[in-house]
Design an enzyme around this catalytic site. Structure first.
Site, short mmCIF file in Angstrom:
data_model
loop_
_atom_site.label_atom_id
_atom_site.label_comp_id
_atom_site.label_asym_id
_atom_site.label_seq_id
_atom_site.Cartn_x
_atom_site.Cartn_y
_atom_site.Cartn_z
N ARG A 161 0.84 -1.21 0.00
CA ARG A 161 0.00 0.00 0.00
C ARG A 161 0.87 1.26 0.00
O ARG A 161 0.57 2.24 0.68
CB ARG A 161 -0.95 0.03 1.21
N SER A 231 -10.76 -0.21 3.28
CA SER A 231 -10.01 -0.43 4.52
C SER A 231 -9.55 0.90 5.10
O SER A 231 -8.88 1.67 4.42
CB SER A 231 -8.76 -1.28 4.25
N GLU A 327 -4.88 3.70 6.20
CA GLU A 327 -4.55 3.40 4.80
C GLU A 327 -5.09 4.52 3.91
O GLU A 327 -4.50 4.86 2.90
CB GLU A 327 -5.18 2.06 4.40
#
Ligand SMILES: Cc1cc2nc3c(=O)[nH]c(=O)nc-3n(C[C@H](O)[C@H](O)[C@H](O)COP(=O)(O)OP(=O)(O)OC[C@H]3O[C@@H](n4cnc5c(N)ncnc54)[C@H](O)[C@@H]3O)c2cc1C
Length: 339
Positions: A161, A231, A327
């Protein structure tokens, strides 16, 4: 170039939070982007795709450039198909299109919301595949000099990520196009549990993408029905020693061994175990089936979401000694906002 003032951002973020931007411009061609560049020095410029990985925490004081650059071409070499995709193309539609053409490689990444141009930013990933494995290059225009640049996959410094676009290039460039390489010798990736039922000879990309979509539809809230940004936190990575110590108190703690004696722990498990699944605060809540997803029950304010997110982070840290990191990108009046 047409700049709108005081523009409501609610239709432009999947969380559906109400915020305004003092300036907003839809970029349908590169020339408009070049016209906007002189403003980049004086205005806070923010590139925006589908708004599926951002949280507008305050009204935005600056110029939002919404990526609507369209177009895709395919070139064939001996061993691969090479796609050049403009940044404003819809990622899920791109995946469906490749699958419909019989091209394999993107099927595990089906139904991830957002634009192709944002896909490299956090190196989107799902069901055992990350964008980094299919990316050939990323093209962008830098706000400073206005030049068009191309970074190879290695130069993008992809990580979990993460990429150079979340690091030293954040806020400095506008991604215009993405180059993808899809191998002719396609190999299905079926290690992830729900996909292993397709681990027989002859599974096709379309079968994998259909299964991925049905699993995702069952597990994740549809942002068009229930606002969310996927998320909220990254899965944390801890040392092997810390993991073994935690495992003594929580024998059911899942962990995925990484390189360098590190272990990745599912943030959803930590949040669920701490008792947050289904909890609500004001108009915000923790999704009842997926503890990693915070949702907007209709009237959530940024303050509701941030308060809930802080309480979850602090409680998880108190219980497990692990500090969760968002995130999604939190955006304040002039850019970064910290939780
Ligand atoms: C229901 C749901 C499920 C999701 N599932 C997944 C998943 O499985 N895996 C995963 O990895 N992600 C997932 N996400 C997160 C999200 O889909 C991805 O991060 C996606 O790539 C964001 O694309 P976007 O166009 O909406 O980006 P935006 O939210 O618009 O922007 C995200 C960031 O990229 C920057 N940015 C956007 N476009 C440009 C550009 N052209 N140039 C420079 N910077 C730019 C923005 O400034 C911002 O910092 C999910 C989200 C939702 C809502």
């Amino acid at each position: 170039m047409h700049i709108l003032s005081n523009t409501p951002l609610q239709p432009f973020n999947t969380f559906g939070l109400a915020a305004n931007s003092s300036g907003f411009c839809l970029l349908e061609d590169i020339n408009t982007l070049r016209e906007a560049l002189p403003l980049a020095a004086s205005a806070n410029v923010l590139a925006l795709g589908g708004g599926s990985n951002v949280l507008f925490c305050e009204d935005y004081e600056g110029l939002i450039l919404k990526n609507a650059l369209q177009g895709r071409t395919v070139r064939e070499s001996d061993d691969a198909y090479h796609l050049h995709v403009m940044g404003g193309e819809s990622w899920p539609e791109l995946v469906d299109w490749t699958v419909a053409q019989g091209l394999g490689g993107l099927e595990n990444l089906a139904l991830i919301p957002g634009t192709a141009g944002a896909a490299p930013i956090q190196n989107i990933g799902a069901y055992g595949v990350e964008l980094a494995e299919r990316c050939e290059y990323v093209e962008f225009i830098d706000f400073d000099g206005g030049g068009l640049h191309r970074l190879s996959r290695e130069e993008c410094r992809f990580g979990y990520r993460d990429s150079i676009f979340k690091g030293e290039l954040q806020g400095k460039v506008f991604i215009t196009a993405l180059g993808l390489r899809l191998e002719k010798q396609w190999q299905p990736v079926l290690d992830y549990a729900p996909l292993s039922e397709l681990a027989y000879d002859g599974a096709e990309p379309h079968q994998i993408s259909e299964l991925v979509k049905s699993v995702r539809r069952a597990k994740l809230p549809d942002p068009s029905l229930l606002g969310n940004a996927g998320s909220f936190y990254k899965n944390p990575t801890i040392t092997r020693t810390a993991f073994d110590a935690l495992k003594e108190g929580y024998p059911d703690l899942p962990g995925f061994i990484q390189a360098d004696e590190q272990v990745k722990v599912p943030a959803a498990w930590l949040i669920d175990k701490a008792g947050w699944k289904g909890k609500r605060l004001g108009g915000a809540g923790v999704h009842q089936h997926q503890a990693l997803v915070l949702v907007n029950y209709g009237q959530a304010t940024a303050n509701d979401v941030l308060t809930l997110a802080r309480q979850i982070r602090d409680d998880v840290e108190a219980k497990f000694g692990i500090r969760l990191v968002p995130e999604i990108r939190l955006i304040g009046a002039s850019g970064e906002f910290s939780l």
